[in-house]
Design a protein around this motif. Structure first.
Motif, short mmCIF file in Angstrom:
data_model
loop_
_atom_site.label_atom_id
_atom_site.label_comp_id
_atom_site.label_asym_id
_atom_site.label_seq_id
_atom_site.Cartn_x
_atom_site.Cartn_y
_atom_site.Cartn_z
N GLN A 220 0.91 -1.12 -0.05
CA GLN A 220 0.05 -0.04 -0.13
C GLN A 220 0.84 1.07 0.00
N LEU A 221 1.70 1.48 -0.98
CA LEU A 221 2.38 2.60 -1.20
C LEU A 221 1.96 3.49 -2.13
N SER A 222 2.50 4.74 -1.85
CA SER A 222 1.94 5.95 -2.55
C SER A 222 3.02 6.26 -3.75
N GLY A 223 4.37 5.82 -3.68
CA GLY A 223 5.09 6.31 -4.72
C GLY A 223 6.12 5.42 -4.68
N ILE A 224 7.08 5.52 -5.60
CA ILE A 224 8.40 4.79 -5.79
C ILE A 224 9.66 5.74 -6.30
N GLU A 225 10.76 5.46 -5.70
CA GLU A 225 11.92 6.19 -6.09
C GLU A 225 12.41 5.61 -7.33
N VAL A 226 12.10 6.35 -8.40
CA VAL A 226 12.52 5.79 -9.70
C VAL A 226 13.96 6.51 -9.97
N PHE A 227 14.19 7.60 -9.78
CA PHE A 227 15.52 8.16 -9.91
C PHE A 227 16.45 8.22 -8.71
N HIS A 228 17.48 7.76 -8.68
CA HIS A 228 18.24 7.57 -7.52
C HIS A 228 19.94 7.13 -7.92
N LYS A 247 0.25 2.83 -10.85
CA LYS A 247 -0.28 4.63 -10.56
C LYS A 247 0.51 4.82 -9.02
N LEU A 248 1.78 4.80 -9.27
CA LEU A 248 2.32 5.38 -8.09
C LEU A 248 3.18 6.73 -8.57
N ILE A 249 3.31 7.65 -7.60
CA ILE A 249 3.95 8.86 -7.59
C ILE A 249 5.27 8.41 -7.91
N VAL A 250 5.96 9.43 -8.86
CA VAL A 250 7.49 8.96 -9.46
C VAL A 250 8.45 10.21 -8.61
N THR A 251 9.25 9.65 -7.66
CA THR A 251 10.14 10.48 -6.84
C THR A 251 11.37 10.32 -7.23
N ALA A 252 12.27 11.26 -6.88
CA ALA A 252 13.82 11.22 -7.10
C ALA A 252 14.56 11.66 -5.74
N GLY A 253 15.66 11.12 -5.66
CA GLY A 253 16.56 11.55 -4.41
C GLY A 253 18.04 11.32 -4.51
N SER A 254 18.90 11.94 -4.14
CA SER A 254 20.24 11.64 -4.31
C SER A 254 20.85 10.64 -3.05
N ASP A 255 19.94 10.37 -2.22
CA ASP A 255 20.54 9.63 -1.10
C ASP A 255 21.96 10.00 -0.58
N ASP A 271 21.70 16.12 -6.91
CA ASP A 271 21.91 15.56 -8.19
C ASP A 271 20.77 14.66 -8.78
N LYS A 272 19.75 14.35 -8.01
CA LYS A 272 18.55 13.90 -8.53
C LYS A 272 17.27 14.81 -7.75
N ARG A 273 16.38 14.90 -8.46
CA ARG A 273 15.43 16.11 -8.00
C ARG A 273 14.05 15.92 -8.65
N VAL A 274 13.29 16.50 -8.09
CA VAL A 274 11.76 16.33 -8.81
C VAL A 274 11.42 17.92 -8.83
N PRO A 275 10.37 17.85 -9.75
CA PRO A 275 9.69 19.40 -9.60
C PRO A 275 8.53 19.72 -8.39
N GLU A 276 8.12 20.75 -8.45
CA GLU A 276 7.44 21.08 -7.30
C GLU A 276 5.89 20.19 -7.33
N GLU A 277 5.63 19.95 -8.56
CA GLU A 277 4.21 19.29 -8.83
C GLU A 277 4.45 17.85 -7.97
N VAL A 278 5.37 17.31 -8.09
CA VAL A 278 5.53 16.14 -7.26
C VAL A 278 5.43 16.15 -5.74
N LEU A 279 5.91 17.36 -5.07
CA LEU A 279 5.68 17.63 -3.67
C LEU A 279 4.24 17.86 -3.44
#
Length: 289
Positions: A220-228, A247-255, A271-279
């Motif tokens: 029961q996740l809402s998103g997945i960290e696609v960009f890492h 139907k998951l929210i696509v997120t990104a993070g440098s870790d 280095d990995k970032r998402v636009p404001e709309e993802v927030l």
């Protein structure tokens, strides 16, 4: 989703501080986010939210939005799985108690790892690991394998952090010790009950896409960290496809963990970032599935 390189400002949704196994104080992560032109940064320490308040205060100073977050350690199928929580209530008593229990089991595991290293004739103690921080350890901070790896490098038993993990600390290595952990499903429930949004962290690091699919079907996740930072383009394309399917929210993070022995781990902040709309998507999904 927009190309990561095309996002001029954006938000890095995965950074660590001294509250867990990062090298920087929370304020420093926020300052770096400001210098790199990010409009927002998430503080996602392992099994603790103790760095969030300081980061929030720094966010006011630097004009950077700080996302209160956490990275919860879980296990399924014998594999360590990490669940990111965003917009959690960092003052929720039940949530804080649950995280404290996780840190207690982590401490027990650290003792087992040290014992395993000593059996390998590596003279290392937890006191040395803590003294290597060169600062006082706060009660709600989390000591983890990176701290032990850092000590192994300093004492000459490994050439760098990656070597320390590969040779001693990674799953299957001789000093590795399993840790009793909750399931991904339970972590997602905790995050939702703390008013947050649950996201699967760095699926490419698990080396088992069948297991990843199983987690997405059950947790029961809402998103997945696609960009890492450790994902290649092929990984990104696979997980974009899964995100669309589930139907998951696509997120990104440098870790981002800061710099150890001259090497930034895992990637540099921003280095990995998402636009404001993802927030906006993550915030609108708070507390629900």
């Amino acid at each position: 989703m927009k190309s990561i390189n095309a996002i001029q400002k954006g938000c890095d949704l995965h950074t660590h501080t001294q509250a867990s196994d990062g090298m920087n104080e929370p304020t420093e992560n926020v300052r770096l986010a400001y210098e790199k032109g990010l409009f927002a940064v998430a503080i996602t320490d392992h099994d603790t939210v103790s760095g969030v308040q300081e980061a929030m205060e720094a966010g006011v100073k630097y004009g950077v939005k700080v996302i209160p977050g956490v990275e919860i350690s879980t296990m399924t199928g014998g594999i360590d799985i990490h669940i990111l929580g965003y917009f959690v209530d960092a003052n929720n008593p039940e949530f804080l108690n649950r995280l404290a229990n996780l840190r207690n089991t982590r401490n027990e595991r650290n003792g087992k790892i040290i014992a395993n290293l000593q059996k390998l004739w590596i003279p290392i103690t937890m006191e040395e690991v803590i003294s290597g921080l060169e600062r006082e350890l706060k009660p709600d901070e989390s000591i983890g394998r990176p701290h032990i790896a850092d000590t192994l490098v300093r004492k000459g038993f490994a050439t760098d952090m990656r070597d320390a993990f590969d040779r001693y600390l990674a799953q299957g290595a001789p000093a590795y010790a399993p840790q009793p952990r909750i399931s991904p499903q339970e972590a997602c429930q905790w995050i939702r009950e703390a008013g947050g949004t649950a996201v699967l962290a760095h699926p490419g690091l698990y080396g088992d896409d069948k297991l990843v699919r199983s987690i997405l079907e059950q947790a029961q996740l809402s998103g997945i960290e696609v960009f890492h930072s450790d994902h290649n383009q092929e990984d990104e394309l696979r997980y974009l496809t899964l995100a669309e399917e589930f139907k998951l929210i696509v997120t990104a993070g440098s870790d981002y963990h800061g710099e150890r022995q001259g090497v930034v781990f895992h990637g540099d902040l921003g280095d990995k970032r998402v636009p404001e709309e993802v927030l906006e998507q993550l915030e609108s999904a708070r507390g629900r599935f």
